[in-house]
Design a protein around this motif. Structure first.
Motif, PDB file in Angstrom:
ATOM      1  N   LEU A   1      26.715 -42.616  17.722  1.00  0.00           N
ATOM      2  CA  LEU A   1      26.209 -42.204  16.413  1.00  0.00           C
ATOM      3  C   LEU A   1      24.775 -41.713  16.503  1.00  0.00           C
ATOM      4  O   LEU A   1      24.377 -40.796  15.781  1.00  0.00           O
ATOM      5  CB  LEU A   1      26.306 -43.374  15.421  1.00  0.00           C
ATOM      6  CG  LEU A   1      27.729 -43.802  15.020  1.00  0.00           C
ATOM      7  CD1 LEU A   1      27.669 -45.010  14.100  1.00  0.00           C
ATOM      8  CD2 LEU A   1      28.487 -42.656  14.359  1.00  0.00           C
ATOM      9  N   ARG A   2      24.008 -42.326  17.414  1.00  0.00           N
ATOM     10  CA  ARG A   2      22.614 -41.904  17.531  1.00  0.00           C
ATOM     11  C   ARG A   2      22.488 -40.514  18.135  1.00  0.00           C
ATOM     12  O   ARG A   2      21.457 -39.863  18.003  1.00  0.00           O
ATOM     13  CB  ARG A   2      21.836 -42.920  18.391  1.00  0.00           C
ATOM     14  CG  ARG A   2      21.502 -44.216  17.649  1.00  0.00           C
ATOM     15  CD  ARG A   2      20.433 -45.007  18.409  1.00  0.00           C
ATOM     16  NE  ARG A   2      20.941 -45.487  19.695  1.00  0.00           N
ATOM     17  CZ  ARG A   2      21.504 -46.675  19.856  1.00  0.00           C
ATOM     18  NH1 ARG A   2      21.662 -47.491  18.831  1.00  0.00           N
ATOM     19  NH2 ARG A   2      21.930 -47.051  21.061  1.00  0.00           N
ATOM     20  N   THR A   3      23.524 -40.051  18.830  1.00  0.00           N
ATOM     21  CA  THR A   3      23.471 -38.718  19.424  1.00  0.00           C
ATOM     22  C   THR A   3      23.853 -37.621  18.429  1.00  0.00           C
ATOM     23  O   THR A   3      23.707 -36.444  18.724  1.00  0.00           O
ATOM     24  CB  THR A   3      24.405 -38.628  20.649  1.00  0.00           C
ATOM     25  OG1 THR A   3      25.773 -38.787  20.211  1.00  0.00           O
ATOM     26  CG2 THR A   3      24.063 -39.694  21.666  1.00  0.00           C
ATOM     27  N   LEU A   4      24.367 -37.994  17.270  1.00  0.00           N
ATOM     28  CA  LEU A   4      24.793 -37.002  16.287  1.00  0.00           C
ATOM     29  C   LEU A   4      23.589 -36.329  15.648  1.00  0.00           C
ATOM     30  O   LEU A   4      22.590 -36.966  15.341  1.00  0.00           O
ATOM     31  CB  LEU A   4      25.655 -37.653  15.202  1.00  0.00           C
ATOM     32  CG  LEU A   4      27.070 -38.102  15.608  1.00  0.00           C
ATOM     33  CD1 LEU A   4      27.764 -38.752  14.423  1.00  0.00           C
ATOM     34  CD2 LEU A   4      27.892 -36.927  16.119  1.00  0.00           C
ATOM     35  N   ASN A   5      23.678 -35.021  15.473  1.00  0.00           N
ATOM     36  CA  ASN A   5      22.699 -34.277  14.691  1.00  0.00           C
ATOM     37  C   ASN A   5      23.448 -33.212  13.898  1.00  0.00           C
ATOM     38  O   ASN A   5      24.677 -33.097  13.988  1.00  0.00           O
ATOM     39  CB  ASN A   5      21.623 -33.653  15.592  1.00  0.00           C
ATOM     40  CG  ASN A   5      22.219 -32.768  16.680  1.00  0.00           C
ATOM     41  OD1 ASN A   5      23.308 -32.207  16.531  1.00  0.00           O
ATOM     42  ND2 ASN A   5      21.502 -32.643  17.794  1.00  0.00           N
ATOM     43  N   GLN A   6      22.710 -32.434  13.137  1.00  0.00           N
ATOM     44  CA  GLN A   6      23.379 -31.465  12.273  1.00  0.00           C
ATOM     45  C   GLN A   6      24.190 -30.457  13.077  1.00  0.00           C
ATOM     46  O   GLN A   6      25.318 -30.113  12.707  1.00  0.00           O
ATOM     47  CB  GLN A   6      22.346 -30.736  11.413  1.00  0.00           C
ATOM     48  CG  GLN A   6      22.961 -29.757  10.417  1.00  0.00           C
ATOM     49  CD  GLN A   6      21.925 -29.152   9.497  1.00  0.00           C
ATOM     50  OE1 GLN A   6      20.828 -29.683   9.352  1.00  0.00           O
ATOM     51  NE2 GLN A   6      22.262 -28.048   8.860  1.00  0.00           N
ATOM     52  N   GLU A   7      23.657 -30.013  14.194  1.00  0.00           N
ATOM     53  CA  GLU A   7      24.359 -29.020  15.008  1.00  0.00           C
ATOM     54  C   GLU A   7      25.713 -29.545  15.476  1.00  0.00           C
ATOM     55  O   GLU A   7      26.736 -28.864  15.367  1.00  0.00           O
ATOM     56  CB  GLU A   7      23.494 -28.640  16.209  1.00  0.00           C
ATOM     57  CG  GLU A   7      24.166 -27.666  17.165  1.00  0.00           C
ATOM     58  CD  GLU A   7      23.345 -27.438  18.413  1.00  0.00           C
ATOM     59  OE1 GLU A   7      23.936 -27.046  19.435  1.00  0.00           O
ATOM     60  OE2 GLU A   7      22.118 -27.667  18.375  1.00  0.00           O
ATOM     61  N   ARG A   8      25.727 -30.748  15.990  1.00  0.00           N
ATOM     62  CA  ARG A   8      26.968 -31.311  16.506  1.00  0.00           C
ATOM     63  C   ARG A   8      27.958 -31.625  15.388  1.00  0.00           C
ATOM     64  O   ARG A   8      29.166 -31.445  15.556  1.00  0.00           O
ATOM     65  CB  ARG A   8      26.652 -32.571  17.320  1.00  0.00           C
ATOM     66  CG  ARG A   8      25.912 -32.257  18.618  1.00  0.00           C
ATOM     67  CD  ARG A   8      25.437 -33.501  19.320  1.00  0.00           C
ATOM     68  NE  ARG A   8      24.736 -33.162  20.561  1.00  0.00           N
ATOM     69  CZ  ARG A   8      24.030 -34.034  21.275  1.00  0.00           C
ATOM     70  NH1 ARG A   8      23.931 -35.282  20.872  1.00  0.00           N
ATOM     71  NH2 ARG A   8      23.431 -33.633  22.385  1.00  0.00           N
ATOM     72  N   ILE A   9      27.447 -32.078  14.265  1.00  0.00           N
ATOM     73  CA  ILE A   9      28.327 -32.368  13.131  1.00  0.00           C
ATOM     74  C   ILE A   9      28.985 -31.085  12.636  1.00  0.00           C
ATOM     75  O   ILE A   9      30.201 -31.037  12.413  1.00  0.00           O
ATOM     76  CB  ILE A   9      27.545 -33.046  11.995  1.00  0.00           C
ATOM     77  CG1 ILE A   9      27.091 -34.448  12.417  1.00  0.00           C
ATOM     78  CG2 ILE A   9      28.393 -33.134  10.727  1.00  0.00           C
ATOM     79  CD1 ILE A   9      26.142 -35.103  11.443  1.00  0.00           C
ATOM     80  N   VAL A  10      28.187 -30.014  12.483  1.00  0.00           N
ATOM     81  CA  VAL A  10      28.729 -28.742  12.003  1.00  0.00           C
ATOM     82  C   VAL A  10      29.707 -28.160  13.012  1.00  0.00           C
ATOM     83  O   VAL A  10      30.751 -27.603  12.640  1.00  0.00           O
ATOM     84  CB  VAL A  10      27.585 -27.752  11.708  1.00  0.00           C
ATOM     85  CG1 VAL A  10      28.128 -26.361  11.409  1.00  0.00           C
ATOM     86  CG2 VAL A  10      26.755 -28.250  10.538  1.00  0.00           C
ATOM     87  N   PHE A  11      29.404 -28.283  14.294  1.00  0.00           N
ATOM     88  CA  PHE A  11      30.325 -27.795  15.324  1.00  0.00           C
ATOM     89  C   PHE A  11      31.662 -28.531  15.251  1.00  0.00           C
ATOM     90  O   PHE A  11      32.731 -27.910  15.339  1.00  0.00           O
ATOM     91  CB  PHE A  11      29.704 -27.963  16.715  1.00  0.00           C
ATOM     92  CG  PHE A  11      30.589 -27.492  17.831  1.00  0.00           C
ATOM     93  CD1 PHE A  11      30.793 -26.139  18.056  1.00  0.00           C
ATOM     94  CD2 PHE A  11      31.249 -28.398  18.648  1.00  0.00           C
ATOM     95  CE1 PHE A  11      31.619 -25.694  19.084  1.00  0.00           C
ATOM     96  CE2 PHE A  11      32.077 -27.974  19.674  1.00  0.00           C
ATOM     97  CZ  PHE A  11      32.269 -26.613  19.887  1.00  0.00           C
TER      98      PHE A  11
END
Length: 323
Positions: A4-14
């Motif tokens: 969860l700590r590795t998640l950011n907007q870019e990865r979520i949108v991808f």
């Protein structure tokens, strides 16, 4: 928890993009066909090219609301001059001179006069539209003259893929290489993150800002030529459409922070992919344009709110009022 700590907007949108693509491929008739996939790529190519220019501005802590007006009105003027009998080369030089002038005016007023970018570019967009529409062209939609090189450009295909798709990819790669591996690219991030510190360290912040707005204007003109070639005309009513908001949406949804100094060309590619797939799916589902715009507006608002949470505007940005 580590994941969860590795998640950011870019990865979520991808991840959302991949999910929508898989669901649409499995449930919507014709979505996964070769023709439709090429249509998706073509539909987002010009939008993506414009978003590349917008990304360059936003990373440097600014915004350019004049891109669509520059795209439509300068190309319409170029076509009108050719329809009036002027040679293509002479008309192109005049149109380019106008584009360069607008870009430099935007950059000068933002960088040296320190007028907030949102007001400068909104004013130049309105002025450009009014001047060209009232004094330089005689109709909203200006056709390409017969025999123009733009006709060949619009029909050009490589492996059955329109040329604008390749140009989008090439510009994205060029932008990535410049931002990642050149001194100028590092300066863009430094200036966007903390312009006062960058200026105090000796970086040419103001000239670089002018250069970014000039590049943005030239990218808009190139996107306009591709649009004219594809449609065989330039309809200036696009200035009053939602295209400007679509550009901001593609830029922000992919993960480029409005506070400056964050993001890159990869974020534009992800944002363009999401919007292209989503719009294509909504079209297949026959969702009315009014509701499509409502959905896009809601996504843009959510992206801006999310960006404000993960990329809070510092006191310096708030005082500048530049975006």
């Amino acid at each position: 928890m580590g994941f969860l700590r590795t998640l950011n907007q870019e990865r979520i949108v991808f991840a959302i993009t991949v999910l929508i693509f898989v669901i649409a491929s499995l449930t919507l008739p014709g979505f996964f066909s070769t023709d439709n996939l090429v249509a998706i790529m073509r539909s987002v190519s010009v939008l993506g090219i414009l978003a590349l220019g917008m990304a360059l501005i936003i990373i440097g802590r600014g915004i350019d609301l004049s891109m669509v007006a520059i795209m439509a009105m300068t190309v319409a003027w170029y076509l009108q001059m050719m329809n009036n009998g002027m040679s293509s080369s002479s008309a192109l030089l005049l149109a380019l001179a106008g584009v360069i002038a607008i870009g430099l005016i935007n950059g000068f007023l933002v960088a040296y006069a320190e007028v907030p970018a949102i007001f400068v570019t909104l004013a130049t967009a309105s002025f450009t539209y009014g001047l060209v529409r009232s004094q330089m062209i005689d109709q909203d939609a200006v056709p390409i003259p017969a025999g123009s090189w733009l006709e060949d450009l619009g029909r050009l295909r490589l492996a059955d893929v329109p040329i604008e798709v390749y140009l989008f990819a090439a510009l994205a790669l060029l932008g990535f290489l410049c931002l990642r591996y050149t001194k100028w690219g590092r300066y863009v991030y430094y200036a966007g993150d903390n312009p006062i510190a960058a200026r105090n360290s000796g970086m040419p912040v103001r000239p670089m800002m002018m250069l970014r707005y000039l590049i943005s204007a030239l990218i808009a003109f190139a996107a306009g030529l591709l649009t004219a070639g594809s449609l065989q005309s330039m309809n200036t009513r696009v200035v009053n459409s939602t295209q400007l908001y679509d550009i901001v949406l593609v830029t922000v949804i992919g993960g480029i922070g409005l506070s400056g100094g964050k993001g890159g060309m990869r974020n534009v590619l992800i944002g363009a992919a999401l919007i292209g797939i989503m719009l294509n799916a909504m079209t297949i589902l026959d969702i009315p344009l009014l509701y499509q715009n409502l959905i896009k507006s809601a996504i843009l608002l959510a992206a801006i709110i999310f960006d404000g949470v993960i990329n809070p505007r510092d006191e310096q940005t708030a005082q500048q009022g530049d975006i």
